[in-house]
Write an enzyme that holds these catalytic residues in place. Structure first.
Site, PDB file in Angstrom:
ATOM      1  N   ASP A 190       0.846  -1.211   0.000  1.00 17.22           N
ATOM      2  CA  ASP A 190       0.000   0.000   0.000  1.00 17.22           C
ATOM      3  C   ASP A 190       0.868   1.243   0.000  1.00 17.22           C
ATOM      4  O   ASP A 190       1.259   1.716   1.034  1.00 17.22           O
ATOM      5  CB  ASP A 190      -0.904  -0.025   1.236  1.00 17.22           C
ATOM      6  CG  ASP A 190      -1.803   1.192   1.307  1.00 17.22           C
ATOM      7  OD1 ASP A 190      -1.953   1.892   0.298  1.00 17.22           O
ATOM      8  OD2 ASP A 190      -2.354   1.440   2.401  1.00 17.22           O
ATOM      9  N   GLU A 242      -2.490  10.734  -0.121  1.00 19.46           N
ATOM     10  CA  GLU A 242      -3.726   9.932  -0.114  1.00 19.46           C
ATOM     11  C   GLU A 242      -4.029   9.501   1.306  1.00 19.46           C
ATOM     12  O   GLU A 242      -5.161   9.559   1.767  1.00 19.46           O
ATOM     13  CB  GLU A 242      -3.557   8.699  -1.013  1.00 19.46           C
ATOM     14  CG  GLU A 242      -4.855   7.893  -1.215  1.00 19.46           C
ATOM     15  CD  GLU A 242      -5.088   6.754  -0.227  1.00 19.46           C
ATOM     16  OE1 GLU A 242      -6.119   6.093  -0.327  1.00 19.46           O
ATOM     17  OE2 GLU A 242      -4.246   6.526   0.663  1.00 19.46           O
ATOM     18  N   GLU A 243      -2.984   9.054   1.996  1.00 12.99           N
ATOM     19  CA  GLU A 243      -3.168   8.481   3.337  1.00 12.99           C
ATOM     20  C   GLU A 243      -3.642   9.510   4.360  1.00 12.99           C
ATOM     21  O   GLU A 243      -4.179   9.152   5.390  1.00 12.99           O
ATOM     22  CB  GLU A 243      -1.860   7.832   3.820  1.00 12.99           C
ATOM     23  CG  GLU A 243      -1.388   6.665   2.965  1.00 12.99           C
ATOM     24  CD  GLU A 243      -2.248   5.413   3.102  1.00 12.99           C
ATOM     25  OE1 GLU A 243      -3.326   5.494   3.713  1.00 12.99           O
ATOM     26  OE2 GLU A 243      -1.827   4.365   2.593  1.00 12.99           O
ATOM     27  N   HIS A 284      -0.863  -0.837   6.675  1.00 17.87           N
ATOM     28  CA  HIS A 284      -0.516   0.344   7.473  1.00 17.87           C
ATOM     29  C   HIS A 284       0.424   0.026   8.621  1.00 17.87           C
ATOM     30  O   HIS A 284       0.383   0.695   9.658  1.00 17.87           O
ATOM     31  CB  HIS A 284      -1.785   1.052   7.977  1.00 17.87           C
ATOM     32  CG  HIS A 284      -2.518   1.749   6.870  1.00 17.87           C
ATOM     33  ND1 HIS A 284      -3.701   2.424   7.067  1.00 17.87           N
ATOM     34  CD2 HIS A 284      -2.231   1.883   5.553  1.00 17.87           C
ATOM     35  CE1 HIS A 284      -4.114   2.935   5.915  1.00 17.87           C
ATOM     36  NE2 HIS A 284      -3.242   2.621   4.983  1.00 17.87           N
TER      37      HIS A 284
HETATM   38  N1  DTR Z   1      -7.747   3.573   1.619  1.00 17.20           N
HETATM   39  C1  DTR Z   1      -6.792   2.678   1.031  1.00 17.20           C
HETATM   40  C2  DTR Z   1      -7.112   1.225   1.170  1.00 17.20           C
HETATM   41  C3  DTR Z   1      -8.467   0.850   0.706  1.00 17.20           C
HETATM   42  C4  DTR Z   1      -9.495   0.497   1.473  1.00 17.20           C
HETATM   43  N2  DTR Z   1     -10.588   0.208   0.688  1.00 17.20           N
HETATM   44  C5  DTR Z   1     -10.259   0.378  -0.589  1.00 17.20           C
HETATM   45  C6  DTR Z   1     -10.961   0.191  -1.752  1.00 17.20           C
HETATM   46  C7  DTR Z   1     -10.353   0.426  -2.968  1.00 17.20           C
HETATM   47  C8  DTR Z   1      -9.009   0.840  -3.004  1.00 17.20           C
HETATM   48  C9  DTR Z   1      -8.290   1.045  -1.839  1.00 17.20           C
HETATM   49  C10 DTR Z   1      -8.899   0.791  -0.635  1.00 17.20           C
HETATM   50  C11 DTR Z   1      -5.436   3.010   1.622  1.00 17.20           C
HETATM   51  O1  DTR Z   1      -5.154   2.732   2.789  1.00 17.20           O
HETATM   52  O2  DTR Z   1      -4.644   3.588   0.906  1.00 17.20           O
HETATM   53 ZN    ZN Z   2      -3.253   3.076   3.032  1.00 21.01          ZN
HETATM   54 ZN    ZN Z   3      -3.551   2.903  -0.466  1.00 19.91          ZN
END
Ligand code: DTR
Ligand code: ZN
Ligand code: ZN
Length: 423
Positions: free
Chosen positions: A241, A273-274, A386
């Site tokens: 990620d 993004e995070e 994470h």
């Molecule tokens: N928010 C993202 C991980 C994540 C969770 N649900 C989805 C659905 C589609 C793509 C990504 C994600 C992260 O931690 O970057």
């Molecule tokens: Zn993430």
């Molecule tokens: Zn992500």
């Protein structure tokens, strides 16, 4: 198997490489991201050197391949609690929390009530240098913090009339801001001296998106966008990620360099993004209505090498293209529920069609999914989501290879249809 993965060449205006994308090339980029984390404090978090080094790597590879690279700067508010808050008189109080965006500090002073603390009036009799104690309600925590700062308070304690609570002061504050329940509030207000200690990182930071586009112009002027966030969480290097998505689209961009596809493909590596999709939000906010309408589709690539994977295809326009790919490879896939959790959200909010692939995060694999995909039911799809252990060892190479092939094929299909009627 990856060998089934080919860019559909004959359909492009000028040839792009036909070969499947070797996962080894994607892994090379991933190792570079791991190295940038290793040499910069273990993370690639936005606004810090680990991210910047990753962005420099991406930009350098793109430039070598002949792309003109745009760096799009923006600022965002970063917050992290480094240690729990401490509030003490003669003893340390329980039920005290640091408010989100609280400043960092260690102050001792006399507490003084200031009503609701929403207006200057509330601070009429306040003495500068004291610790403000205000009731929750009537205005935002941000306004309360602003008023306290204006009145010269060295810290702010917000008291809920029931119990302990958590709050958010909305943007970085220069003083400690605590949230406490009624009992603590009453006792604190009666003391001559209290000490407030918060340890936070709470500040506006600067970072940037990396953007590059292939040549190619469709008569209707539409482009296909592919994006992946390049930043990680503070806690770790973020290799699944989202090193995986960032590396996959980098390799795809490198393979398309020199081609002149019928539809231009625009690649984006988002930052922050995070912290709340800041990079993609900034990008979309800066588009003119015309530019927004010129995006045929935005394909999001976030987490595509999960060790206990499923293949989650985003609902919407690109579903059919992904479906064909997975069906041809005799691989299972499902339609992923979208909850606004990644960089596609600002695009869909702006009425741009979105698609993408996600192989799973912290959610546990269900029994049904384990039957379909293998792997372990009851365990997270990404065991290091994470966490500091989201390293090179946290990526399934086969899953990454299949996913990269899927993205490559879906992009190739979009490039070759003008206008695209997928459904
Ligand atoms: N928010 C993202 C991980 C994540 C969770 N649900 C989805 C659905 C589609 C793509 C990504 C994600 C992260 O931690 O970057
Ligand atoms: Zn993430
Ligand atoms: Zn992500």
């Amino acid at each position: 198997m990856l060998t089934h993965t080919t860019l559909v060449l004959g359909l492009l205006a000028t040839p792009v490489p036909v070969d499947p994308i070797p996962v080894e090339n994607v892994l090379t980029h991933l190792r570079a991201f791991q190295a940038t984390a290793d040499t910069h404090g273990g993370s690639r978090v936005a606004g810090r050197p680990g991210h910047d080094a990753s962005a420099r790597y991406v930009a350098a590879r793109l430039r070598e391949a002949g792309y003109t690279v745009e760096l799009q700067p923006f600022t965002f508010d970063f917050y992290r609690e480094v240690a729990p808050a401490a509030l003490s008189g003669r003893h340390r109080f329980r039920g005290v929390s640091t408010m989100h965006f609280s400043g960092s500090g260690d102050v001792t002073g006399r507490p003084r009530r200031a009503g609701l603390g929403c207006a200057e009036q509330d601070y009429r009799r306040f003495v500068r240098g004291r610790i403000a104690v205000v009731r929750r309600g009537s205005c935002s925590f941000e306004v309360k913090a602003q008023q306290a700062v204006k009145a010269g308070a060295t810290a702010l304690i917000v008291v809920d009339q029931k119990g302990p609570f958590k709050g958010n002061a909305n943007r970085p504050q220069p003083i400690p801001v605590l949230a406490v329940g009624k009992e603590v509030g009453a006792r604190v207000a009666g003391l001559r001296r209290v000490r407030v200690v918060t340890r936070t990182e709470s500040e506006t930071r600067r970072t940037y998106n990396v953007i590059a586009q292939t040549p190619g112009a469709r008569p209707d002027g539409k482009v296909v966008m592919v994006g992946a966030h390049l930043d990680s969480r503070f806690e770790g290097p973020g290799i699944n990620d989202n090193g995986t998505g960032a590396a996959a689209i980098l390799e795809l961009a490198l393979r398309m360099a020199g081609a002149r596809p019928a539809t231009a493909v625009r690649f984006a590596w988002w930052s922050a993004e995070e912290e709340g999709l800041y990079g993609s939000k900034h990008y979309v906010a800066k588009l003119t209505p015309q530019e927004r309408q010129s995006i045929e589709v935005y394909l999001n690539v976030d987490m595509i090498g999960s060790r206990n994977h499923t293949y989650g295809v985003y609902k919407g326009a690109s579903e059919r293209f992904f479906a064909r790919y997975f069906s041809r490879l005799h691989l299972p896939y499902h339609t992923a529920d979208l909850n606004g959790a990644s960089d596609y959200a600002p695009f869909s909010d702006a009425d741009v069609q979105v698609g993408g692939l996600f192989t799973g995060g912290k959610e546990a694999k269900t029994k049904a999914e384990a039957i379909l995909y293998g792997g372990t039911a009851g365990k997270p799809k990404d065991p290091c989501y994470h966490k500091a252990c989201d390293t090179m060892a946290n990526v399934d190479h086969e899953v990454l290879a299949v996913s990269t092939g899927a993205i490559a094929e879906v992009v190739a299909r979009y490039v070759s249809c003008a206008p695209c009627r997928v459904n």
